[in-house]
Design a protein around this motif. Structure first.
Motif, PDB file in Angstrom:
ATOM      1  N   MET A  11       0.811  -1.200   0.000  1.00 18.93           N
ATOM      2  CA  MET A  11       0.000   0.000   0.000  1.00 18.93           C
ATOM      3  C   MET A  11       0.860   1.273   0.000  1.00 18.93           C
ATOM      4  O   MET A  11       0.486   2.289  -0.580  1.00 18.93           O
ATOM      5  N   LEU A  12       2.030   1.219   0.640  1.00 14.84           N
ATOM      6  CA  LEU A  12       2.944   2.363   0.584  1.00 14.84           C
ATOM      7  C   LEU A  12       3.617   2.431  -0.788  1.00 14.84           C
ATOM      8  O   LEU A  12       3.905   3.525  -1.286  1.00 14.84           O
ATOM      9  N   GLU A  13       3.828   1.288  -1.399  1.00 11.90           N
ATOM     10  CA  GLU A  13       4.316   1.281  -2.787  1.00 11.90           C
ATOM     11  C   GLU A  13       3.308   1.958  -3.703  1.00 11.90           C
ATOM     12  O   GLU A  13       3.670   2.772  -4.565  1.00 11.90           O
ATOM     13  N   LEU A  14       2.028   1.652  -3.526  1.00 11.45           N
ATOM     14  CA  LEU A  14       0.991   2.301  -4.334  1.00 11.45           C
ATOM     15  C   LEU A  14       0.963   3.809  -4.104  1.00 11.45           C
ATOM     16  O   LEU A  14       0.877   4.590  -5.054  1.00 11.45           O
ATOM     17  N   ALA A  15       1.020   4.227  -2.838  1.00 11.58           N
ATOM     18  CA  ALA A  15       0.896   5.648  -2.509  1.00 11.58           C
ATOM     19  C   ALA A  15       2.051   6.465  -3.077  1.00 11.58           C
ATOM     20  O   ALA A  15       1.890   7.660  -3.350  1.00 11.58           O
ATOM     21  N   THR A  16       3.217   5.833  -3.246  1.00 13.50           N
ATOM     22  CA  THR A  16       4.388   6.544  -3.771  1.00 13.50           C
ATOM     23  C   THR A  16       4.633   6.228  -5.241  1.00 13.50           C
ATOM     24  O   THR A  16       5.695   6.553  -5.775  1.00 13.50           O
ATOM     25  N   ASN A  17       3.665   5.600  -5.901  1.00 11.81           N
ATOM     26  CA  ASN A  17       3.767   5.240  -7.314  1.00 11.81           C
ATOM     27  C   ASN A  17       5.018   4.420  -7.602  1.00 11.81           C
ATOM     28  O   ASN A  17       5.639   4.536  -8.647  1.00 11.81           O
ATOM     29  N   GLY A  18       5.388   3.594  -6.631  1.00 15.28           N
ATOM     30  CA  GLY A  18       6.524   2.711  -6.825  1.00 15.28           C
ATOM     31  C   GLY A  18       7.865   3.320  -6.496  1.00 15.28           C
ATOM     32  O   GLY A  18       8.897   2.666  -6.703  1.00 15.28           O
ATOM     33  N   TYR A  19       7.883   4.566  -5.968  1.00 19.25           N
ATOM     34  CA  TYR A  19       9.179   5.107  -5.523  1.00 19.25           C
ATOM     35  C   TYR A  19       9.719   4.247  -4.380  1.00 19.25           C
ATOM     36  O   TYR A  19      10.885   3.879  -4.365  1.00 19.25           O
ATOM     37  N   LEU A  20       8.859   3.949  -3.409  1.00 13.97           N
ATOM     38  CA  LEU A  20       9.193   2.976  -2.374  1.00 13.97           C
ATOM     39  C   LEU A  20       8.654   1.624  -2.820  1.00 13.97           C
ATOM     40  O   LEU A  20       7.569   1.534  -3.377  1.00 13.97           O
ATOM     41  N   ARG A  21       9.420   0.572  -2.561  1.00 16.79           N
ATOM     42  CA  ARG A  21       9.068  -0.732  -3.081  1.00 16.79           C
ATOM     43  C   ARG A  21       8.830  -1.723  -1.954  1.00 16.79           C
ATOM     44  O   ARG A  21       9.618  -1.816  -1.006  1.00 16.79           O
ATOM     45  N   ALA A  22       7.744  -2.473  -2.072  1.00 17.06           N
ATOM     46  CA  ALA A  22       7.532  -3.615  -1.182  1.00 17.06           C
ATOM     47  C   ALA A  22       8.504  -4.708  -1.582  1.00 17.06           C
ATOM     48  O   ALA A  22       8.646  -5.019  -2.773  1.00 17.06           O
ATOM     49  N   ASN A  23       9.198  -5.271  -0.604  1.00 21.22           N
ATOM     50  CA  ASN A  23      10.234  -6.237  -0.905  1.00 21.22           C
ATOM     51  C   ASN A  23       9.779  -7.654  -0.605  1.00 21.22           C
ATOM     52  O   ASN A  23       9.043  -7.895   0.356  1.00 21.22           O
ATOM     53  N   GLU A  24      10.252  -8.580  -1.420  1.00 18.21           N
ATOM     54  CA  GLU A  24       9.898  -9.989  -1.256  1.00 18.21           C
ATOM     55  C   GLU A  24      10.754 -10.599  -0.148  1.00 18.21           C
ATOM     56  O   GLU A  24      11.962 -10.370  -0.072  1.00 18.21           O
ATOM     57  N   HIS A  25      10.124 -11.394   0.704  1.00 19.10           N
ATOM     58  CA  HIS A  25      10.840 -12.027   1.800  1.00 19.10           C
ATOM     59  C   HIS A  25      10.199 -13.369   2.126  1.00 19.10           C
ATOM     60  O   HIS A  25       9.096 -13.679   1.656  1.00 19.10           O
ATOM     61  N   ARG A  26      10.892 -14.172   2.932  1.00 17.44           N
ATOM     62  CA  ARG A  26      10.418 -15.497   3.293  1.00 17.44           C
ATOM     63  C   ARG A  26      11.055 -15.890   4.626  1.00 17.44           C
ATOM     64  O   ARG A  26      11.968 -15.220   5.115  1.00 17.44           O
ATOM     65  N   VAL A  27      10.564 -16.985   5.189  1.00 15.00           N
ATOM     66  CA  VAL A  27      11.184 -17.566   6.390  1.00 15.00           C
ATOM     67  C   VAL A  27      11.469 -19.031   6.108  1.00 15.00           C
ATOM     68  O   VAL A  27      10.584 -19.788   5.696  1.00 15.00           O
ATOM     69  N   VAL A  28      12.717 -19.420   6.322  1.00 15.73           N
ATOM     70  CA  VAL A  28      13.144 -20.812   6.196  1.00 15.73           C
ATOM     71  C   VAL A  28      13.028 -21.463   7.582  1.00 15.73           C
ATOM     72  O   VAL A  28      13.497 -20.907   8.583  1.00 15.73           O
ATOM     73  N   SER A  29      12.391 -22.607   7.629  1.00 18.34           N
ATOM     74  CA  SER A  29      12.191 -23.296   8.911  1.00 18.34           C
ATOM     75  C   SER A  29      13.517 -23.568   9.605  1.00 18.34           C
ATOM     76  O   SER A  29      14.508 -23.901   8.949  1.00 18.34           O
ATOM     77  N   PRO A  30      13.544 -23.447  10.939  1.00 22.02           N
ATOM     78  CA  PRO A  30      14.790 -23.752  11.657  1.00 22.02           C
ATOM     79  C   PRO A  30      15.132 -25.229  11.561  1.00 22.02           C
ATOM     80  O   PRO A  30      14.256 -26.094  11.521  1.00 22.02           O
ATOM     81  N   ARG A  31      16.422 -25.519  11.531  1.00 24.70           N
ATOM     82  CA  ARG A  31      16.911 -26.899  11.485  1.00 24.70           C
ATOM     83  C   ARG A  31      17.606 -27.279  12.782  1.00 24.70           C
ATOM     84  O   ARG A  31      18.110 -28.382  12.914  1.00 24.70           O
ATOM     85  N   SER A  32      17.673 -26.365  13.710  1.00 19.47           N
ATOM     86  CA  SER A  32      18.510 -26.548  14.897  1.00 19.47           C
ATOM     87  C   SER A  32      17.889 -27.442  15.958  1.00 19.47           C
ATOM     88  O   SER A  32      18.540 -27.783  16.934  1.00 19.47           O
ATOM     89  N   GLY A  33      16.634 -27.813  15.790  1.00 14.91           N
ATOM     90  CA  GLY A  33      15.924 -28.535  16.842  1.00 14.91           C
ATOM     91  C   GLY A  33      15.145 -27.608  17.752  1.00 14.91           C
ATOM     92  O   GLY A  33      14.350 -28.056  18.574  1.00 14.91           O
ATOM     93  N   ALA A  34      15.352 -26.291  17.605  1.00 18.78           N
ATOM     94  CA  ALA A  34      14.629 -25.294  18.400  1.00 18.78           C
ATOM     95  C   ALA A  34      13.609 -24.589  17.525  1.00 18.78           C
ATOM     96  O   ALA A  34      13.842 -24.370  16.333  1.00 18.78           O
ATOM     97  N   SER A  35      12.475 -24.250  18.088  1.00 16.22           N
ATOM     98  CA  SER A  35      11.474 -23.488  17.356  1.00 16.22           C
ATOM     99  C   SER A  35      11.894 -22.027  17.243  1.00 16.22           C
ATOM    100  O   SER A  35      12.671 -21.516  18.042  1.00 16.22           O
ATOM    101  N   ARG A  36      11.354 -21.354  16.228  1.00 15.08           N
ATOM    102  CA  ARG A  36      11.568 -19.920  16.043  1.00 15.08           C
ATOM    103  C   ARG A  36      10.254 -19.205  16.366  1.00 15.08           C
ATOM    104  O   ARG A  36       9.182 -19.626  15.930  1.00 15.08           O
TER     105      ARG A  36
END
Length: 357
Positions: free
Chosen positions: A261-286
């Motif tokens: 929505m901030l990307e829309l308001a600034t006509n793309g001057y500010l950009r929404a960035n793609e991100h993700r979360v990789v599951s932990p492998r350590s045996g502990a929850s995140r």
């Protein structure tokens, strides 16, 4: 959905870059307190605009939220996930047309794949809008939360956190506006009450090697700004032109990213960035706590800011995937995202709009 809403369809977004183990640079840090008076443009505001445009993610310190409040929220969040399964299921999100409540592991979908996390979703504690044949479906997003009776302290801490995070997010939004040479109050009407902000508390269980590891799939956030509080277990990654960059935990700092929505308001001057979360492998929850600062449903449409010519020349227009269009109408855009992510709620309460499997 509202027929007044219209989609934005520029060129499709760039595809995933290949992961890169060479990315070791930490995200930049912004000190909100150092930005000072929201009415005066400073070199720090220029740096903020540069970081948000070119990177889209940063750490936020100097936010003013007391460490004790952070620790209380983190502790009670863990206590929630320790409740018996039947206690969590009593407040399952499928029981709420407002998309509030508990979702078990695999219950939320990102890009057609289940996310390996459990979570509880909250919104602003508001009365539901009466349903009628003439009421747009997106008004179903407003309503009360579901609270676990076994943990009454949770409601107090969540409501207090919503208020504290809202104040931080609004200060940061005003700093962005000053950075873009706009009045600090230019978007006040967009975020005026009744509010439409959301909060998730999330647990990512550890996954064994060789098993799927989509804690949450690659996506962009749909609101204005996201304030994320992480624990000490990593897994968050942001997509850069060089590949996926790890976002390691930083104690008592928010990770901030721009929403669509901030990307829309600034006509793309500010950009929404793609991100993700990789599951932990350590045996502990995140564990993480995500606050989504979003436009009010009552504001109806996202306005287009009148950027000065030297900034407007750099505004590339908002990106939009034809399979996941952006709408300037706030309610239409918000409901679209929830329907895709929570098929059980969509099929029960919005059968005419529910995506087909």
């Amino acid at each position: 959905m509202s027929t007044a809403a219209h989609a934005i369809f520029p060129a499709p977004p760039i595809g995933h870059a290949a992961p890169s183990s060479a990315l070791r640079d930490a995200l930049p840090v912004i000190d909100l307190a150092a930005l000072g008076d929201a009415t005066r443009h400073t070199p720090l505001h220029a740096r903020l605009a540069h970081i948000a445009r070119d990177i889209g993610f940063f750490y936020l310190e100097g936010h003013g939220i007391d460490t004790a409040q952070i620790e209380r929220l983190q502790a009670i969040s863990r206590r929630f996930f320790e409740l018996p399964p039947q206690a969590k299921e009593r407040i399952a999100i499928r029981n709420s047309r407002h998309f509030r409540g508990y979702t078990g592991v695999g219950g939320e979908i990102t890009r057609l794949r289940p996310d390996l996390r459990e979570q509880i979703d909250f919104g602003e504690e508001l009365p539901a809008i009466d349903e009628s044949p003439d009421t747009p479906a997106w008004w179903g997003l407003q309503g009360p939360n579901q609270w676990p009776g076994e943990l009454p302290e949770l409601q107090r801490e969540i409501l207090a956190w919503q208020e504290a995070a809202r104040q931080v997010a609004k200060r940061l939004l005003q700093a962005f506006l000053v950075a873009l040479e706009q009045p600090a109050t230019a978007l006040d009407a967009l975020v005026a009450p009744p509010h439409n902000n959301r909060l998730k508390i999330i647990r990512y269980p550890s996954q064994e090697h060789g098993r799927p590891d989509q804690g949450v799939g690659a996506h962009k956030d749909g609101g204005l700004l996201t304030l994320l509080l992480q624990d000490k277990v990593g897994g968050l990654q942001v997509l850069t032109p060089q590949g996926w960059l790890d976002v390691p935990p930083r104690e008592n700092a928010f990770v901030v990213n721009i929403g669509e929505m901030l990307e829309l308001a600034t006509n793309g001057y500010l950009r929404a960035n793609e991100h993700r979360v990789v599951s932990p492998r350590s045996g502990a929850s995140r564990y993480s706590i995500a606050y989504f600062f979003s436009p009010s449903l009552h504001a109806q449409e996202v306005p287009l800011l009148d950027l000065p010519p030297h900034l407007a020349r750099l505004a590339r227009g908002p990106e939009s995937d034809p399979h996941n269009p952006l709408f300037t109408h706030i309610g239409t855009n918000a409901l679209k995202g929830r329907l895709r992510s929570h098929l059980d709620v969509a099929q029960r309460y919005y059968p005419d709009l529910a995506p087909r499997r």
